[in-house]
Design an enzyme around this catalytic site. Structure first.
Site, PDB file in Angstrom:
ATOM      1  N   TYR A 105       8.079 -21.325   1.054  1.00 50.89           N
ATOM      2  CA  TYR A 105       7.820 -20.105   1.805  1.00 50.89           C
ATOM      3  C   TYR A 105       6.630 -20.301   2.747  1.00 50.89           C
ATOM      4  CZ  TYR A 105       6.142 -15.368   2.703  1.00 50.89           C
ATOM      5  OH  TYR A 105       5.680 -14.233   3.311  1.00 50.89           O
TER       6      TYR A 105
ATOM      7  N   LYS B 293      10.876  -8.731  -3.990  1.00 56.68           N
ATOM      8  CA  LYS B 293      12.234  -9.189  -3.722  1.00 56.68           C
ATOM      9  C   LYS B 293      13.204  -8.690  -4.803  1.00 56.68           C
ATOM     10  CE  LYS B 293      10.111 -11.470  -0.390  1.00 56.68           C
ATOM     11  NZ  LYS B 293       8.678 -11.480  -0.638  1.00 56.68           N
TER      12      LYS B 293
ATOM     13  N   ARG C 142      -8.595  -0.608 -12.111  1.00 57.76           N
ATOM     14  CA  ARG C 142      -8.482  -1.962 -11.582  1.00 57.76           C
ATOM     15  C   ARG C 142      -8.255  -2.948 -12.721  1.00 57.76           C
ATOM     16  NH1 ARG C 142     -13.395  -2.945  -9.974  1.00 57.76           N
ATOM     17  NH2 ARG C 142     -13.843  -4.325 -11.708  1.00 57.76           N
TER      18      ARG C 142
ATOM     19  N   ASP D 273       7.450 -20.978  -8.742  1.00 58.43           N
ATOM     20  CA  ASP D 273       7.751 -19.756  -7.996  1.00 58.43           C
ATOM     21  C   ASP D 273       9.213 -19.422  -8.267  1.00 58.43           C
ATOM     22  OD1 ASP D 273       8.443 -17.836  -6.125  1.00 58.43           O
ATOM     23  OD2 ASP D 273       7.200 -18.678  -4.536  1.00 58.43           O
TER      24      ASP D 273
END
Length: 379
Positions: free
Chosen positions: A98, A195, A46, A170
């Site tokens: 978004y 993406k 992690r 972003d």
């Protein structure tokens, strides 16, 4: 290194054990220690994983940053950034963004006393007018989703510097192939790697890149403490995708331009949203801060009827009706009922997002086939 060379080589080293040129998938949760606290830099996956480390280094290099951090999704990256704030803090954001970002801002973090202002960030005077003693962050998404507005990152950074604020950019739609926000004054760059960066519609992941060491420490603490980290298989897939980012983005841009020009000249199309057009209201800013105009195109049909838009979407053959964007295959969508359904209709209309707007993610297929598909769907 120039960008294409960097996409293939930067941040990635051969495997020290075998010399493998491709980063191995370290499919392990934990690591053997010689003595308590005496290890080889890895304790628990992690916190750190060698496959993830290579990807984080590669992303930092592509964005001209010093530190990269990967998350289990783009939304997990957004979540980590907003967790740096405290109750009473305020954020200024674009009103055309978004739907998932809008949802986490208004439905999750607003409940914890963080206030969000949504405005047209094409006008920087509107942005600065919202700054007050509680403002901590300016959230920039450019090009915006789905109206393809362009926000002046450098202009926002100048306002932020004046008022001692953080600028988050972003960069999902543009990728570092088209723009590098850290070079324009942004403090934090975030991505949905799902993406264009991954590029093959086979992985869900997010990332943050920064230059500042203190910001990196804060975000790395949140990454480890909250645990929204990706697995090594997904990191391997994005590392593989990055190696062709420059080739794919070049083709996305070429095809995007031809699709936009085709739609602009079509008798059934009322308006096309694409920042490469000289008449686009932010075209000059796009020319200054981007290297090309991308493969995202949105349009509205004449008559602006939802039923006409749905009919077109149902007829496509190569443009596949699906959520997401940025893969090698062309995708189409209806933002009002899909990606942006979480934004109230009144807010969507205020931002200019028509109920019949169609968003295209133009892929890397042969352009003749894509134009033929558009023609038959619009017929």
């Amino acid at each position: 290194m120039k960008f294409g060379t960097k996409a293939i080589h930067a941040g990635v080293e051969p495997d020290p054990t075998t010399g493998a040129i491709m980063t191995p998938i370290y499919q392990t949760s934990t690591y053997v220690q010689r003595s308590p606290g005496d290890h080889k830099g890895y304790e628990y996956s992690r916190t750190h994983n060698p496959t993830r480390t290579q990807l984080q280094n590669a992303l930092a290099a592509l964005e001209n940053g010093n530190h990269g951090l990967c998350f289990s999704s783009g939304m997990a990256a957004v979540d980590a950034i907003i967790k740096m704030l405290k109750p009473g803090d305020e954020v200024i954001s674009t009103n055309d963004l978004y739907g998932g970002s809008y949802r986490i801002f208004t439905k999750v973090f607003q409940n914890y006393g963080i206030k969000f202002h949504f405005t047209d960030m094409g006008d920087l005077t509107k942005v600065e007018s919202l700054v007050n003693e509680n403002t901590r962050m300016i959230w920039v998404e450019t090009p915006t989703n789905p109206l393809l507005n362009i926000i002046d990152i450098k202009g926002c950074a100048e306002i932020a510097k004046k008022h001692k604020l953080l600028v988050v950019a972003d960069n999902t739609f543009a990728t570092p192939y088209l723009q590098t926000p850290l070079d324009l004054g942004a403090d934090i760059v975030m991505h949905s790697l799902t993406k264009y960066m991954g590029g093959h519609s086979d992985v869900v992941m997010g990332a943050i890149v920064v230059k500042d060491d203190d910001l990196h420490q804060q975000l790395a603490f949140i990454q480890n403490s909250c645990g929204a980290t990706p697995g090594p298989q997904d990191c391997f897939l994005v590392l593989r995708g990055l190696k062709t980012l420059h080739l794919r983005m070049e083709r996305h841009c070429q095809n995007g331009r031809q699709v936009a020009e085709f739609l602009k000249g079509h008798v059934k199309v009322e308006k096309v949203f694409w920042p490469g057009f000289e008449e686009h209201k932010n075209h000059k800013v796009a020319q200054e801060q981007m290297r090309d105009f991308g493969g995202m195109v949105s349009f509205v049909l004449k008559g602006d009827k939802v039923e006409d838009a749905i009919s077109v979407l149902e007829k496509f053959k190569f443009f596949t009706l699906a959520e997401s964007l940025g893969g090698v295959e062309s995708l189409c969508g209806h933002p009002a009922s899909m990606t942006h359904a979480s934004i109230p209709r009144e807010e969507r209309m205020k931002a200019g997002l028509s109920e019949s707007l169609i968003r295209l993610s133009v892929g890397v297929e042969d352009i003749e086939d894509l134009l033929s598909d558009l023609e038959q769907a619009l017929r």
